[in-house]
Design a protein around this motif. Structure first.
Motif, short mmCIF file in Angstrom:
data_model
loop_
_atom_site.label_atom_id
_atom_site.label_comp_id
_atom_site.label_asym_id
_atom_site.label_seq_id
_atom_site.Cartn_x
_atom_site.Cartn_y
_atom_site.Cartn_z
N LEU A 18 -69.05 80.16 -75.17
CA LEU A 18 -69.12 78.99 -74.28
C LEU A 18 -67.89 78.49 -73.71
CD1 LEU A 18 -71.04 76.69 -73.46
CD2 LEU A 18 -70.39 75.39 -75.54
N ARG A 19 -66.82 78.38 -74.45
CA ARG A 19 -65.48 77.76 -73.92
C ARG A 19 -64.99 78.67 -72.85
NH1 ARG A 19 -63.34 78.65 -79.45
NH2 ARG A 19 -61.72 80.36 -79.61
N ASP B 58 -71.37 69.53 -65.61
CA ASP B 58 -71.90 70.16 -66.94
C ASP B 58 -71.49 71.70 -67.36
OD1 ASP B 58 -73.40 71.25 -65.11
OD2 ASP B 58 -75.35 70.34 -65.69
N ASP B 59 -70.67 72.18 -66.21
CA ASP B 59 -70.48 73.79 -66.62
C ASP B 59 -69.15 74.02 -66.61
OD1 ASP B 59 -69.69 72.98 -63.90
OD2 ASP B 59 -70.98 74.62 -62.98
N ARG C 254 -65.78 79.08 -65.25
CA ARG C 254 -66.34 78.42 -64.32
C ARG C 254 -65.68 77.23 -63.57
NH1 ARG C 254 -68.72 78.18 -59.92
NH2 ARG C 254 -70.13 76.51 -59.31
N LEU C 255 -64.92 76.51 -64.35
CA LEU C 255 -63.95 75.59 -63.97
C LEU C 255 -63.02 76.15 -62.98
CD1 LEU C 255 -63.15 72.56 -63.95
CD2 LEU C 255 -61.88 72.84 -65.92
N GLY C 256 -62.28 77.03 -63.54
CA GLY C 256 -61.44 77.74 -62.43
C GLY C 256 -61.98 78.22 -61.01
N GLN C 257 -63.18 78.80 -61.25
CA GLN C 257 -64.05 79.34 -59.92
C GLN C 257 -64.16 78.05 -59.09
OE1 GLN C 257 -67.68 80.89 -60.94
NE2 GLN C 257 -68.23 81.76 -58.99
N CYS D 81 -56.13 78.09 -65.85
CA CYS D 81 -55.95 78.71 -66.85
C CYS D 81 -57.22 79.26 -67.83
CB CYS D 81 -55.12 77.98 -68.01
SG CYS D 81 -53.44 77.57 -67.41
N HIS D 82 -58.49 78.91 -67.04
CA HIS D 82 -59.65 78.92 -67.80
C HIS D 82 -59.87 78.40 -68.90
CE1 HIS D 82 -60.12 83.01 -65.13
NE2 HIS D 82 -60.06 81.97 -64.38
#
Length: 375
Positions: free
Chosen positions: A340-341, A313-314, A347-350, A294-295
């Motif tokens: 930032l969020r 950390d990303d 990046r988490l989704g990627q 969900c980004h």
């Protein structure tokens, strides 16, 4: 199971009990349900007589052995090439099956210390691990736990996670296409939403979520937008009642919302601004995958399971264990900094898509099964 069937594997599923997915399981392969224990060995009166004669336990054990033998015959255990145990909770049944020694056993572990103490008995778990040929572990943290606390050979542990990411992506997109569900809770359109999700239990840190809300909302100054905390998955019961007392006494009744378990989880999560994983222990939770797809960036505790291995950390922030001051500071940092969020959420989704492609996971499993069953 669907993906394995597509690879040509035939299966027979043994379930501890039935449930809402039973028909879906039966559409894939034959299913056997472990029979629920009878209330009586014979009947109420006869059981009382057997008890007075000191014979009840002998008759009970005989009946249990007969039931276990019937299960073994129905399953035809000698015909299986491999047994996959999909949770250590299954150790309560595993020892009663008398699986042939030559049959490879693959055990998929996604439980850490707290869950092991709640859902297993030491003797049953020890027997399962002793019989296990190869251990599949959802995270490095989980693998280390079984190696260090249970003495399992690290050379026989494979890191393995199977997440059906294509289905999750479709479900997320479907949720985003639906109208926001938050107006029904009375949330203003400009609300910033900090989310939590999961069972209502001490291990999940529902109580910590309320304390965190008190700290974050008490410090809200710079956003100009009201902050609301929403936890999805708290059913009616004693814990919910206790949490509501804390929420009311903290003056947060209009800011902290406890949503019962619902199939609409992603309608809530897809519109979170920040996801906080307050779990004291969570091996590698699906909710982090859902948030990432969900980004939504995630803030979690170090030493509470495998999530830090993915978030790093990303993809959000990892804070010291139970350090609610640090968690509230990082949550506010994300709320105050939209760029930032958004960057961390994407990046988490990627990373989820890069590290956990479903087809690659199935290929790993099929390769392992082939290796273990090669004669």
């Amino acid at each position: 199971m669907r993906l394995l069937k597509a690879e040509g594997l035939s299966m027979h599923l043994l379930l501890g009990e039935g449930g809402p997915l039973l028909d879906e399981y039966k559409a894939i392969c034959p299913v056997t349900l472990w029979p629920a224990p009878d209330r009586f060995v014979v009947n109420d009166l006869a059981d009382k007589v057997l008890g007075k004669l000191g014979l009840w336990e002998r008759f009970y054990a005989r009946k249990q052995r007969a039931r276990q033998q019937a299960i073994r015959e129905e399953l035809a255990l000698d015909t299986f090439d491999l047994v996959l145990v999909n949770t250590v909770t299954s150790s309560r049944w595993f020892g009663q099956l008398a699986i042939p020694e030559k049959t490879p056993i693959v055990t998929f572990v996604h439980e850490l210390d707290m869950s092991v103490r709640i859902y297993t008995r030491p003797d049953e778990l020890a027997y399962l691990l002793r019989r296990t040929t190869q251990l599949l572990s959802v995270s490095k943290a989980t693998a280390a736990y079984y190696a260090e606390e249970h003495g399992f050979d690290p050379a026989r542990i494979t890191l393995y996670t199977l997440i059906d990411t294509p289905s999750l992506e479709r479900n997320v997109q479907k949720a985003l296409e639906q109208p926001s569900i938050y107006p029904s809770l009375g949330l203003p359109d400009n609300a910033l939403i900090v989310g939590g999700c999961g069972n209502a239990e001490w291990r999940k840190g529902n109580d910590l979520f309320v304390t965190l809300a008190r700290q974050v909302i008490g410090r809200e100054t710079a956003t100009g937008r009201p902050i609301h905390f929403v936890w999805v998955g708290v059913p009616a019961g004693t814990l919910r009642d206790d949490l509501l007392v804390d929420i009311r006494k903290a003056g947060l009744a209009d800011r902290v919302h406890l949503i019962p378990p619902t199939p609409d989880v992603l309608r809530y999560m897809s519109r979170f601004d920040v996801f906080v994983l307050c779990s004291r222990e969570d091996p590698y939770p699906l909710v982090v995958f859902e948030a990432g797809l969900c980004h939504v960036p995630v803030v979690c505790f170090d030493k509470a399971g495998g999530s830090p291995e993915l978030i790093e950390d990303d993809g959000g922030f990892v804070v010291p264990y139970l350090d609610l001051d640090a968690m509230s500071n990082r949550t506010l940092e994300l709320l105050h900094t939209p760029e930032l969020r958004q960057t961390m959420g994407r990046r988490l989704g990627q990373k989820i898509l890069e590290r956990h492609p479903a087809q690659q996971s199935i290929e790993t499993l099929v390769t392992l099964f082939t290796k273990l069953t090669r004669h």
